[in-house]
Design a protein around this motif. Structure first.
Motif, PDB file in Angstrom:
ATOM      1  N   ARG A 222       3.676  -3.713  -2.967  1.00  0.00           N
ATOM      2  CA  ARG A 222       3.973  -2.217  -3.129  1.00  0.00           C
ATOM      3  C   ARG A 222       2.688  -1.351  -3.114  1.00  0.00           C
ATOM      4  O   ARG A 222       3.329   0.004  -2.960  1.00  0.00           O
ATOM      5  N   VAL A 223       1.570  -1.641  -3.175  1.00  0.00           N
ATOM      6  CA  VAL A 223       0.511  -0.522  -3.070  1.00  0.00           C
ATOM      7  C   VAL A 223       0.715   0.235  -1.853  1.00  0.00           C
ATOM      8  O   VAL A 223       0.435   1.365  -1.651  1.00  0.00           O
ATOM      9  N   HIS A 224       1.133  -0.517  -0.673  1.00  0.00           N
ATOM     10  CA  HIS A 224       1.421   0.042   0.802  1.00  0.00           C
ATOM     11  C   HIS A 224       2.537   1.062   0.487  1.00  0.00           C
ATOM     12  O   HIS A 224       2.379   2.195   1.038  1.00  0.00           O
ATOM     13  N   HIS A 225       3.511   0.731  -0.175  1.00  0.00           N
ATOM     14  CA  HIS A 225       4.852   1.503  -0.314  1.00  0.00           C
ATOM     15  C   HIS A 225       4.613   2.751  -1.422  1.00  0.00           C
ATOM     16  O   HIS A 225       5.224   3.458  -1.408  1.00  0.00           O
ATOM     17  N   ALA A 226       3.592   2.400  -2.167  1.00  0.00           N
ATOM     18  CA  ALA A 226       3.490   3.630  -3.238  1.00  0.00           C
ATOM     19  C   ALA A 226       2.798   4.946  -2.781  1.00  0.00           C
ATOM     20  O   ALA A 226       2.869   5.832  -3.487  1.00  0.00           O
ATOM     21  N   ASP A 227       2.547   5.105  -1.476  1.00  0.00           N
ATOM     22  CA  ASP A 227       1.960   6.370  -1.070  1.00  0.00           C
ATOM     23  C   ASP A 227       2.967   7.189  -1.034  1.00  0.00           C
ATOM     24  O   ASP A 227       4.216   6.916  -0.367  1.00  0.00           O
ATOM     25  N   PRO A 228       2.928   8.317  -1.363  1.00  0.00           N
ATOM     26  CA  PRO A 228       4.032   9.318  -1.802  1.00  0.00           C
ATOM     27  C   PRO A 228       4.037  10.224  -0.393  1.00  0.00           C
ATOM     28  O   PRO A 228       5.208  10.651  -0.334  1.00  0.00           O
ATOM     29  N   ASP A 229       3.199  10.210   0.742  1.00  0.00           N
ATOM     30  CA  ASP A 229       3.471  10.708   1.825  1.00  0.00           C
ATOM     31  C   ASP A 229       3.336   9.591   2.854  1.00  0.00           C
ATOM     32  O   ASP A 229       3.226   8.156   2.542  1.00  0.00           O
ATOM     33  N   PHE A 230       3.808   9.602   4.322  1.00  0.00           N
ATOM     34  CA  PHE A 230       3.720   9.015   5.227  1.00  0.00           C
ATOM     35  C   PHE A 230       3.212   9.664   6.549  1.00  0.00           C
ATOM     36  O   PHE A 230       3.393  10.410   7.101  1.00  0.00           O
ATOM     37  N   ASP A 231       1.794   9.077   6.636  1.00  0.00           N
ATOM     38  CA  ASP A 231       1.191   9.498   7.969  1.00  0.00           C
ATOM     39  C   ASP A 231       0.197   8.246   8.108  1.00  0.00           C
ATOM     40  O   ASP A 231       0.280   7.315   7.747  1.00  0.00           O
ATOM     41  N   VAL A 232      -0.603   8.502   9.092  1.00  0.00           N
ATOM     42  CA  VAL A 232      -1.771   7.531   9.753  1.00  0.00           C
ATOM     43  C   VAL A 232      -2.604   6.990   8.765  1.00  0.00           C
ATOM     44  O   VAL A 232      -2.609   5.638   8.894  1.00  0.00           O
ATOM     45  N   THR A 233      -2.937   7.615   7.707  1.00  0.00           N
ATOM     46  CA  THR A 233      -3.601   6.653   6.765  1.00  0.00           C
ATOM     47  C   THR A 233      -2.695   5.660   6.210  1.00  0.00           C
ATOM     48  O   THR A 233      -3.115   4.815   5.403  1.00  0.00           O
ATOM     49  N   THR A 234      -1.430   5.820   5.907  1.00  0.00           N
ATOM     50  CA  THR A 234      -0.661   4.878   5.369  1.00  0.00           C
ATOM     51  C   THR A 234      -0.633   3.712   6.103  1.00  0.00           C
ATOM     52  O   THR A 234      -0.465   2.374   5.402  1.00  0.00           O
ATOM     53  N   GLY A 235      -0.821   3.702   7.302  1.00  0.00           N
ATOM     54  CA  GLY A 235      -0.954   2.346   8.110  1.00  0.00           C
ATOM     55  C   GLY A 235      -2.309   1.476   7.778  1.00  0.00           C
ATOM     56  O   GLY A 235      -2.006   0.359   8.222  1.00  0.00           O
ATOM     57  N   VAL A 236      -3.279   2.075   6.938  1.00  0.00           N
ATOM     58  CA  VAL A 236      -4.242   1.252   6.545  1.00  0.00           C
ATOM     59  C   VAL A 236      -4.309   1.175   4.996  1.00  0.00           C
ATOM     60  O   VAL A 236      -5.494   0.604   4.490  1.00  0.00           O
ATOM     61  N   ARG A 237      -3.384   1.437   4.403  1.00  0.00           N
ATOM     62  CA  ARG A 237      -3.366   1.348   2.819  1.00  0.00           C
ATOM     63  C   ARG A 237      -2.824   0.210   2.293  1.00  0.00           C
ATOM     64  O   ARG A 237      -1.678   0.159   2.195  1.00  0.00           O
ATOM     65  N   PHE A 238      -3.740  -0.872   2.163  1.00  0.00           N
ATOM     66  CA  PHE A 238      -3.024  -2.110   1.766  1.00  0.00           C
ATOM     67  C   PHE A 238      -4.148  -2.533   0.693  1.00  0.00           C
ATOM     68  O   PHE A 238      -5.326  -2.568   0.656  1.00  0.00           O
ATOM     69  N   HIS A 239      -3.545  -3.295  -0.340  1.00  0.00           N
ATOM     70  CA  HIS A 239      -4.364  -3.937  -1.483  1.00  0.00           C
ATOM     71  C   HIS A 239      -5.250  -4.985  -0.872  1.00  0.00           C
ATOM     72  O   HIS A 239      -5.091  -5.740  -0.042  1.00  0.00           O
ATOM     73  N   PRO A 240      -6.540  -5.228  -1.274  1.00  0.00           N
ATOM     74  CA  PRO A 240      -7.352  -6.068  -0.759  1.00  0.00           C
ATOM     75  C   PRO A 240      -6.924  -7.525  -1.121  1.00  0.00           C
ATOM     76  O   PRO A 240      -6.747  -8.347  -0.119  1.00  0.00           O
ATOM     77  N   GLY A 241      -6.147  -7.791  -2.208  1.00  0.00           N
ATOM     78  CA  GLY A 241      -5.423  -8.835  -2.259  1.00  0.00           C
ATOM     79  C   GLY A 241      -4.540  -9.364  -1.187  1.00  0.00           C
ATOM     80  O   GLY A 241      -4.371 -10.685  -0.852  1.00  0.00           O
ATOM     81  N   GLU A 242      -3.672  -8.245  -0.871  1.00  0.00           N
ATOM     82  CA  GLU A 242      -2.430  -8.576   0.451  1.00  0.00           C
ATOM     83  C   GLU A 242      -3.300  -8.744   1.466  1.00  0.00           C
ATOM     84  O   GLU A 242      -3.213  -9.810   2.448  1.00  0.00           O
ATOM     85  N   ILE A 243      -4.654  -8.030   1.846  1.00  0.00           N
ATOM     86  CA  ILE A 243      -5.323  -8.250   3.039  1.00  0.00           C
ATOM     87  C   ILE A 243      -5.908  -9.727   3.112  1.00  0.00           C
ATOM     88  O   ILE A 243      -5.910 -10.376   4.148  1.00  0.00           O
ATOM     89  N   VAL A 244      -6.366 -10.233   2.012  1.00  0.00           N
ATOM     90  CA  VAL A 244      -6.919 -11.634   1.982  1.00  0.00           C
ATOM     91  C   VAL A 244      -5.898 -12.659   2.350  1.00  0.00           C
ATOM     92  O   VAL A 244      -6.042 -13.455   3.042  1.00  0.00           O
ATOM     93  N   LEU A 245      -5.093 -12.606   1.578  1.00  0.00           N
ATOM     94  CA  LEU A 245      -3.857 -13.452   1.829  1.00  0.00           C
ATOM     95  C   LEU A 245      -2.967 -13.450   3.166  1.00  0.00           C
ATOM     96  O   LEU A 245      -2.714 -14.517   3.486  1.00  0.00           O
TER      97      LEU A 245
END
Length: 272
Positions: free
Chosen positions: A118-141
């Motif tokens: 949900r860290v990815h979804h909590a971005d209040p806007d939608f742009d190119v940086t949303t595509g790289v907005r992920f929690h480190p825990g999700e990235i590792v998993l």
């Protein structure tokens, strides 16, 4: 595949694609931003730097290295199935994409995984940086899951590298706040997830959030019944993000990193 060159090539493609999409967003935006870039971009990009540093520290060989290890040990389905190299290469790309789709669905269905995602979804806007907005825990998993799929398939290193490049590029593309002609979007989404298609997935309406899970190929959503053509409110009027984390104060990096361990407003504070 030269594992030493892999990080530099990925960085080059990422930087080029990011620049192209950022310029496109300025020239032809689909939506008016709710919060300016100056407040959002430093936090989102800081997550990219942190995620990359953690991955390189914990998994220095990354996915390509795992593919090379699997090949040297003869692991995986493709290691025992007689098939031309081009068939194995193409099948690896498609099956890795299916695995990413399935993982994405699971991260929405399982509450502890959703707290990370949900860290990815909590971005209040939608742009190119949303595509790289992920929690480190999700990235590792996610990387551990990808390792398992690569070993199970015996996907060749070249296909894994190509998939990683494609995944990074398409994530930047389909999260971009760009406007495509309606006819082009309609045809393009037959073979590729477009920004208008994926934007539906970032709606505050949960039934819309739980749709359009694909990153690269749009076929899985149509095949498994998770495809939604458009948001109910329309592309320009739909609301993006999560209501429970809509406060601009939630953009702070420390709040973002702790978000999986914090309850949403009005809910009991529990870890899971």
């Amino acid at each position: 595949m030269n594992a030493a060159l892999e990080p530099m090539l990925r960085l080059g493609v990422f930087a080029t694609m990011f620049a192209v999409m950022a310029i496109w967003e300025v020239l032809a935006p689909q939506r008016r931003p709710v919060i300016g870039r100056a407040r959002r971009w430093p936090r989102n990009l800081a997550l990219v730097v942190l995620d990359t540093a953690i991955l390189r520290a914990v998994f220095p060989t990354a996915s390509v290295g795992v593919a090379m290890l699997a090949a040297s040990r003869g692991w995986g389905i493709f290691a025992v199935l007689p098939a031309p190299r081009w068939v194995v290469f193409g099948a690896s790309l498609v099956l890795l994409d299916l695995a990413i789709y399935a993982q994405h669905v699971v991260f929405h269905l399982v509450p502890p995984l959703w707290r990370l995602h949900r860290v990815h979804h909590a971005d209040p806007d939608f742009d190119v940086t949303t595509g790289v907005r992920f929690h480190p825990g999700e990235i590792v998993l996610s990387l551990l899951i990808k390792f398992a799929v690569i070993i199970l398939l015996g996907a060749p290193a070249g296909a894994v590298f190509a998939f990683e490049i494609i995944l990074n590029a398409t994530s930047l593309f389909n999260h971009a706040n760009v406007r495509l002609p309606a006819r082009l979007d309609r045809w393009l989404r037959l073979i590729l997830v477009t920004p208008d298609m994926h934007r539906v997935h970032h709606s505050v309406i949960r039934r819309e959030t739980d749709s359009n899970f694909g990153f690269n190929l749009p076929w899985w959503d149509r095949l498994f019944g998770t495809y939604r053509a458009a948001p109910e409110a329309g592309q320009k009027r739909m609301r993006i993000g999560l209501d429970e984390f809509a406060d601009p104060a939630e953009l702070a990096l420390w709040r973002t990193l702790l978000q999986p361990f914090r309850a949403a407003k009005g809910k009991k504070t529990v870890l899971f």
